[in-house]
Write an enzyme that holds these catalytic residues in place. Structure first.
Site, PDB file in Angstrom:
ATOM      1  CG  LEU A   1      -2.062  -1.055   1.194  1.00  0.00           C
ATOM      2  CD1 LEU A   1      -3.051  -0.740   2.381  1.00  0.00           C
ATOM      3  CD2 LEU A   1      -2.831  -0.937  -0.059  1.00  0.00           C
ATOM      4  CB  CYS A   2       3.823   2.541  -0.077  1.00  0.00           C
ATOM      5  SG  CYS A   2       4.712   1.100   0.037  1.00  0.00           S
ATOM      6  N   GLY A   3       2.154   2.486  -3.197  1.00  0.00           N
ATOM      7  CA  GLY A   3       2.278   2.850  -4.728  1.00  0.00           C
ATOM      8  C   GLY A   3       3.372   1.750  -5.287  1.00  0.00           C
TER       9      GLY A   3
END
Lengths: 137, 285
Positions: B85-87
């Protein structure tokens, strides 16, 4: 007036000092040494103690932790674990810390945990230097 | 055809997701600020140390850590995040690492991995790469000591001659929205252009060997530590922008769904009205 040179005092928490000075005195492992302009390039360890620089005939002092120092023709770079200016020292706090550290030293086994022992011993030296400097004012 | 109830349910669920992404963004922003401070304060020290080491390395080769040997095996330290969940944060790193492994393979050098952070380990575990050591669940509590552990593992293998080169790859922090993937040779320590300028001989105090013995590992440790700091700050930055985007997207989705819901509602009211009118008309006869 002699020519000035650059001195940098850097710790992992930031740059403490970066200015042109007339001379510095630093606590090397082989004894205290002074540096003036045109000193031979040198690399040495710094032991915890008092570091000072000379500017317009006045010494400004700092308490420094262990580290090392590189002397080049026109720059002196001092990399140490910590550095405190005289103003930032609280004598009472330092005294308390000294008591605490000395207690820790007694508890620790110097042979079994030599790295930790060394670390605390270095802390003690720093704190002692702090107290002596604060007392001198 | 989705009923009114279905659409309402979806809106509620998207709203919940949006709340979560918003919260994650705030958390990342707060952590980013702290990480950024740590890194800004630490940088001058590591850069100065690098300068000193470079000029030292240019002068002397009297240490095993400074000797270049023809590489047969190399070790890559891969610093990733613990969570997703951090690109594209982790994906880009993995891709870079893979490209690097391929590149080295072309030069007939085998590359093994040492992973820091769970994501890198998860990814390469299923691929044909040897992971010699893994440090999982450490990125939340990085410290100078952790860097020390990593470095002692690495230097041990390096000095034993198991690996001839050690590299590190991580996301270097530029600003909250930009991270630059950095691949750097850690060992042997090679003087760069600037450092290799001929300079005067040094005076060593105590001896050259003693100095190098102590300074080189410390230098590597500082380099790894700043790499870790960089990676953590980058991760929070990347997560912040990813969550920001997710929050915006959720908002858009809610708008679209609301529009659909209203249309549908109006439609059903219209149908109902038509039915009533139709019924009354029929009764009139």
């Amino acid at each position: 007036m002699a020519e000035k040179f650059k001195v940098e005092l850097v710790t992992p928490r930031g740059i403490v000092l970066d200015r042109m000075v007339d001379g510095v005195i630093a606590p090397g492992v082989m004894g205290e040494f002074g540096v003036l302009i045109g000193h031979t390039p040198m690399l040495t360890f710094i032991k915890p103690g008092i570091f000072s620089y000379l500017e317009s005939d006045r010494f400004v002092k700092y308490v420094v932790g262990a580290g090392f120092c590189e002397v080049l023709k026109d720059t002196v770079t001092v990399l140490v674990e910590e550095a405190h200016s005289v103003d930032s020292i609280d004598k009472n706090e330092a005294s308390e810390e000294l008591v605490m550290l000395e207690r820790q030293l007694l508890e620790i086994n110097a042979l079994e945990n030599s790295a930790e022992y060394e670390r605390i011993l270095n802390r003690v030296k720093v704190v002692k230097a702090k107290i002596s400097l604060a007392g001198g004012n | 055809m989705a009923s009114l109830r279905d659409i309402r349910k979806r809106i509620a669920s998207v709203k919940n997701t949006q709340k979560i992404t918003k919260a994650m963004k705030m958390v990342a922003a707060a952590k980013l600020r702290r990480a950024e401070e740590a890194i800004k304060a630490g940088r001058p020290f590591s850069e100065k140390m690098r300068e000193v080491m470079m000029s030292l390395a240019a002068r002397t080769h009297a240490h095993q850590m400074l000797e270049s040997r023809p590489p047969q095996k190399a070790l890559l330290i891969l610093v990733t995040a613990e969570r997703g969940l951090c690109g594209a944060f982790n994906t880009n790193l993995q891709r870079r690492a893979e490209a690097f492994i391929k590149e080295m393979k072309a030069k007939s050098v085998q590359v093994d991995l040492l992973t820091v952070g769970r994501k890198g380990n998860d990814y390469f575990r299923r691929r044909q790469v040897t992971i010699v050591e893994k440090f999982n669940n450490v990125m939340n509590t990085i410290s100078y000591d952790l860097a020390g552990q990593i470095v002692s593992t690495v230097t041990e293998k390096f000095l034993a001659g198991e690996y001839q080169e050690v590299y590190v790859v991580y996301n270097s922090f530029r600003s909250a929205v930009t991270q630059v993937i950095t691949l750097r040779k850690l060992l042997p320590i090679v003087p760069d252009e600037e450092g290799s300028k001929p300079r005067q001989a040094y005076l060593y105090e105590p001896s050259e060997e003693e100095l190098l013995e102590e300074l080189l590992p410390k230098y590597v440790q500082v380099q790894v530590f700043t790499g870790l700091l960089d990676s953590v700050a980058s991760e929070h930055g990347a997560r912040m922008s990813a969550m920001e985007a997710a929050t915006t997207n959720a908002g858009e989705m809610i708008n679209k769904l609301t529009l659909k819901l209203n249309r549908k509602r109006q439609e059903s009211i219209t149908t109902e009205l038509m039915e009533i009118v139709g019924g009354a008309e029929a009764l009139k006869g």
